[in-house]
Enzyme design. Sequence first.
Site, mmCIF file in Angstrom:
data_model
loop_
_atom_site.group_PDB
_atom_site.id
_atom_site.type_symbol
_atom_site.label_atom_id
_atom_site.label_comp_id
_atom_site.label_asym_id
_atom_site.label_seq_id
_atom_site.Cartn_x
_atom_site.Cartn_y
_atom_site.Cartn_z
ATOM 1 C CD GLU A 1 8.880 13.103 12.015
ATOM 2 O OE1 GLU A 1 7.739 12.625 12.096
ATOM 3 O OE2 GLU A 1 9.840 12.494 11.496
ATOM 4 C CE LYS B 1 -2.017 2.967 1.757
ATOM 5 N NZ LYS B 1 -1.875 4.359 1.277
ATOM 6 C CD GLU C 1 12.292 0.729 10.742
ATOM 7 O OE1 GLU C 1 12.872 1.798 10.997
ATOM 8 O OE2 GLU C 1 12.696 -0.372 11.137
ATOM 9 C CB CYS D 1 12.463 9.073 9.167
ATOM 10 S SG CYS D 1 13.576 7.965 8.307
HETATM 11 P P1 NAD Z 1 1.740 8.511 7.519
HETATM 12 O O1 NAD Z 1 1.822 7.796 8.814
HETATM 13 O O2 NAD Z 1 0.722 9.560 7.359
HETATM 14 O O3 NAD Z 1 1.471 7.467 6.316
HETATM 15 C C1 NAD Z 1 2.348 6.412 5.999
HETATM 16 C C2 NAD Z 1 1.583 5.363 5.204
HETATM 17 O O4 NAD Z 1 0.550 4.832 6.026
HETATM 18 C C3 NAD Z 1 0.880 5.875 3.955
HETATM 19 O O5 NAD Z 1 0.902 4.885 2.950
HETATM 20 C C4 NAD Z 1 -0.544 6.087 4.435
HETATM 21 O O6 NAD Z 1 -1.500 6.034 3.395
HETATM 22 C C5 NAD Z 1 -0.698 4.920 5.388
HETATM 23 N N1 NAD Z 1 -1.712 5.103 6.429
HETATM 24 C C6 NAD Z 1 -2.180 6.274 6.949
HETATM 25 N N2 NAD Z 1 -3.108 6.022 7.890
HETATM 26 C C7 NAD Z 1 -3.209 4.678 7.987
HETATM 27 C C8 NAD Z 1 -3.989 3.802 8.797
HETATM 28 N N3 NAD Z 1 -4.847 4.266 9.706
HETATM 29 N N4 NAD Z 1 -3.845 2.466 8.620
HETATM 30 C C9 NAD Z 1 -2.963 1.974 7.727
HETATM 31 N N5 NAD Z 1 -2.223 2.749 6.917
HETATM 32 C C10 NAD Z 1 -2.335 4.090 7.053
HETATM 33 O O7 NAD Z 1 3.208 9.049 7.231
HETATM 34 P P2 NAD Z 1 3.704 9.967 6.017
HETATM 35 O O8 NAD Z 1 3.221 11.352 6.249
HETATM 36 O O9 NAD Z 1 3.396 9.289 4.741
HETATM 37 O O10 NAD Z 1 5.293 9.887 6.216
HETATM 38 C C11 NAD Z 1 6.007 10.727 7.028
HETATM 39 C C12 NAD Z 1 6.309 10.065 8.357
HETATM 40 O O11 NAD Z 1 6.999 8.837 8.139
HETATM 41 C C13 NAD Z 1 7.246 10.896 9.228
HETATM 42 O O12 NAD Z 1 6.807 10.805 10.556
HETATM 43 C C14 NAD Z 1 8.591 10.197 9.077
HETATM 44 O O13 NAD Z 1 9.498 10.402 10.118
HETATM 45 C C15 NAD Z 1 8.159 8.778 8.974
HETATM 46 N N6 NAD Z 1 9.202 7.978 8.329
HETATM 47 C C16 NAD Z 1 9.903 7.069 9.073
HETATM 48 C C17 NAD Z 1 10.928 6.332 8.490
HETATM 49 C C18 NAD Z 1 11.755 5.345 9.273
HETATM 50 O O14 NAD Z 1 12.486 4.564 8.672
HETATM 51 N N7 NAD Z 1 11.693 5.339 10.589
HETATM 52 C C19 NAD Z 1 11.232 6.528 7.145
HETATM 53 C C20 NAD Z 1 10.493 7.476 6.423
HETATM 54 C C21 NAD Z 1 9.472 8.183 7.030
#
Ligand code: NAD
Length: 487
Positions: free
Chosen positions: A387, A177, A253, A287
Amino acid sequence: MELAIGSFQNYVGGKWCTSETGEWMEQINPATGEIVSRVQKSSPKDATEAAQIAAKAFLKQDWAFNPRKRSAALFKWAAKMRENREELAKMLTLETGKPIREARGELLGAIGYMEYYASAARTLYGTTNAVDQNTLSILSREPVGVVAVIVPWNYPVTLLMRDLAPALAAGNATVIKPARQTSGVTMACISLMTDIEEFPPGIVNIITGSGSTTGMQLTREKTVDMVQFTGSSDTGKVIMAEAAKTMKKLSLELGGKSASIIFEDADLNKAIPFAITSIFTNAGQLCTSASRLLVQESVAEQVFKELKERAESLKVGNGLDESNDMGAITIESQMNSILDYIEIGKRDGKILTGGKRLTEGELAKGFFVAPTIITDIPCESPVVQEEIFGPVLTVQTFKEEDEAVEMANGTSFGLASGVWSQDIDRAMRVARKMRAGTAWVNTYNRLLNECETGGYKESGIGRSGGTEGLLKFTEVKHICIDFSPKA
Ligand code: NAD
């Protein structure tokens, strides 16, 4: 309408297919506002079907117990990614806004994971234990089953491959997804594997749609055995609570608020340029960004001066222009959230440089924020604690080593950290005290395919990359053989 990236259906069971709704979602280029791709708006039913097809493929197809085939499949896909790297890098820039140079680097990182895990598929050894004279225990590694791989938008290709490649290498079936904003480039990567004969139908499935519908449904599905989630800590908590109902394996992550510490004995000629790239790469949407810089008081004046000069010399603009150093923020709402944090920064601290949206000329069409540095900011400010995920650096000063360690560890996150010192004893001491999954010493953001990353505290559970990043996609099976002589 011809779109720069294209229109893509879902890919399930080895076929391209429309979603239940038949509706499309469009993605714009955040630098220009032009529509660049469209993908299916899937429903929860689409997620259920994809999970069921993956579960069937896992049990019936020649995959889970055929590591050579899995290795060959991944190597072939990696080769196709390499051949199409330039075109994919352009798509990545079009959907995320990141500079094309960074997009090329992201592709290399992704291909690196594919090749690394393609090799590792063939060395997924178990162990044995000769328990007593007539008993031998075999501990073998088996795939978990169906893994849902949920991916964010900031590094959509690298982060997809960082976990999809090991999940496949370990013999699992997968349902991907992607984030809505970067579904086009993700689909372009998937379209490169559809005619690789080593991939049986139903082993790699992908559905596009919103997180709260399709992503959430995958988290609920009984047929999904494990959720591999990369994204924000808030969503991670929601997924963890939901996944508990069916006791899924989880790897999370999540977000970060990482600190990099510059001691007075650091090589400032190296530390200061790194401080700039560690926050302004991908406009801070990384991140592990070092979004908090801690500087020893005795060198603070020099560091502040050089940081300001360097931040002001960064060229911000359309990522496709090779000369630009920083691109657009990927999502308008994300830009607005960054601007809100900057306002808090103005209230709680002082703006050293930046502090606004950029709207001159062509920039007015996109979501551009000036590289921003905030000083004189207390630890309690939300700008230091939360963040921001944008080009905003806070710089704070300290007197003593212990104080620096306490400040660095003083948030609810624990993803990464940096230490700059030419005193090896001090550097090692401090690196060991960092409550974070990575501690870089005299470098930053060296993310390596063969080494693990992941979070302490609210930055996550589990590790991606390296050996741990493969083993998490396995179950340990104990086969116990009794060969006692007949009584
Ligand atoms: P997000 O949590 O909004 O979404 C991430 C993914 O989850 C997307 O595909 C989204 O559609 C899906 N999603 C959203 N709500 C969901 C739910 N209720 N159930 C299942 N899936 C759902 O994050 P984002 O805005 O896309 O990404 C940015 C965040 O990701 C930042 O906090 C960043 O630090 C983190 N990040 C972490 C790492 C790591 O390796 N630790 C790497 C990259 C990004």
